[in-house]
Write an enzyme that holds these catalytic residues in place. Structure first.
Site, mmCIF file in Angstrom:
data_model
loop_
_atom_site.group_PDB
_atom_site.id
_atom_site.type_symbol
_atom_site.label_atom_id
_atom_site.label_comp_id
_atom_site.label_asym_id
_atom_site.label_seq_id
_atom_site.Cartn_x
_atom_site.Cartn_y
_atom_site.Cartn_z
ATOM 1 C CD GLU A 32 -2.907 -0.691 0.074
ATOM 2 O OE1 GLU A 32 -3.248 0.308 -0.679
ATOM 3 O OE2 GLU A 32 -3.471 -1.877 -0.634
ATOM 4 C CE1 TYR A 115 -7.127 3.012 -0.950
ATOM 5 C CE2 TYR A 115 -4.866 2.990 -0.559
ATOM 6 C CZ TYR A 115 -5.789 2.338 -1.043
ATOM 7 O OH TYR A 115 -5.753 1.390 -2.003
ATOM 8 C CG ASP A 133 -8.764 3.959 -5.035
ATOM 9 O OD1 ASP A 133 -9.848 3.947 -5.416
ATOM 10 O OD2 ASP A 133 -8.090 3.006 -5.675
#
Ligand code: SF4
Length: 351
Positions: A32, A115, A133
């Site tokens: 990520e 996120y 996103d």
């Protein structure tokens, strides 16, 4: 039901990505952070490199920051690598190597925003936090005809509320992967195939013919130009040498090596360029070089900055009488082992 529909679509159409085959929070976190502001194709090779070079959070914590920056070289936005390293040290040394397992604790890690925390919490721990996103913003803005400009914390709260009603509480990880893939592969920014979309009946933007109006972008940020003059200073006696310096604290390129830099508010005119840069160099090195020539000019775009970098090549017969304290003379071959910014890497590759 929305979640069944999108998960069925994902089962048939979803992308196979290496970080999707694991529930190891360390690997998911690595992927990520690498994928923030990075295309999947480029991120994949860096992910594989990091997993190989730092197979556990302890390996990453025990590496030096310089080593981690070197592994990161070419990905840009180096604060991600510095934060990754600092958070790995925190997990390894303060938390006995146990990756945090609640949303709030994950969110408290350096460099982790809402996120990323939602992605790790749902993919690794099965917690029902929706990811948002750019692809998810687009899909939800169109499905519900939401005109709130995206990218602000106010928009994030609003879209999160909508997604909290939709998320599959039994399968939040797969739901999140499905919604991101659907936004990216089906509900594309331009020219999406709405007539063959599984949501064409319920999509308000499609019904009202406003698909490409949405989502509403935040007001664009004014991009500032910066003017850099980089000196490629070398001599060959007793051996081929180049001068570098390291970026200091509080800088986006903190810790990276680059060529000695002279930054100005406005570009220097061509007719006086060599004269002016020659004076700068004499002040720095205590003498004039044997040769001073104008090299390539490269443009480097960042989110809020465009850097115009003019390179000048200065050749001395041997080591000059003085150097600034922050400068370091290196054998050319040593440069390869140091982390350098993408701009300098581009220049050296072009030579
Ligand atoms: S109908 Fe079109 S705009 Fe609506 S969700 Fe499907 S692809 Fe996106």
């Amino acid at each position: 039901m929305f979640s069944d529909k999108i998960i069925n679509w994902y089962t048939e159409n979803g992308r196979q990505l290496p970080w999707r085959d694991t529930d190891n929070p360390y690997y998911i976190w690595l992927s990520e952070i690498i994928l923030q502001q990075t295309r999947i194709e480029q991120g994949r090779s860096y992910y594989e490199r990091f997993v190989k070079e730092y197979p556990t959070v302890s390996h990453l914590a025990e590496a030096s920051e310089e080593q981690v920056l070197k592994s990161w070289q070419g990905l840009g936005y180096y604060s991600r690598a510095r934060n990754l390293h600092a958070a790995a040290r925190h997990i390894a040394f303060d938390l006995d190597g146990m990756f945090p397992s609640t949303y709030e604790d994950i969110l408290s890690l350096k460099g982790v925003g809402r996120y990323t925390a939602a992605a790790i919490a749902s993919f690794a721990f099965g917690l029902p936090y929706p990811v948002i996103d750019g692809n998810v913003y687009r899909l939800i803005a169109r499905l519900y005809r939401i005109y709130t400009p995206v990218g602000t914390s106010q928009a994030y709260n609003k879209f999160e509320q909508v997604l909290m009603q939709l998320i599959d509480r039994e399968r939040p990880g797969i739901f999140n992967q499905a919604i991101m893939d659907f936004g990216s592969m089906q509900c594309k920014p331009l020219g999406c195939d709405c007539t063959n979309c599984i949501f064409r009946q319920e999509c308000l933007a499609y019904r009202d013919g406003v698909v490409e109006e949405l989502p509403i972008r935040p007001q664009s940020v004014k991009v500032k130009e910066r003017y850099f003059y980089y000196f490629d200073i070398r001599w060959n006696v007793p051996r081929p040498t180049i001068v570098v310096q390291q970026r200091g604290e509080g800088d986006i390129w903190q810790g990276l090596y680059e060529l000695p830099l002279y930054e100005v508010e406005r570009p220097i005119g061509d007719s006086v360029l060599l004269e002016r840069l020659g004076e700068v160099l004499r002040t720095w090195m205590g003498e004039a070089p044997r040769n001073l020539t104008v090299g390539p000019c490269l443009t480097h775009k960042l989110t809020h900055r465009t850097i115009k970098a003019q390179f000048v090549q200065a050749f001395f017969d041997c080591k000059p009488t003085k150097m600034l304290e922050k400068m370091r003379a290196l054998e050319l071959s040593e440069l390869k082992s140091l982390p350098i910014s993408r701009l300098i890497d581009r220049y050296l590759s072009e030579l």
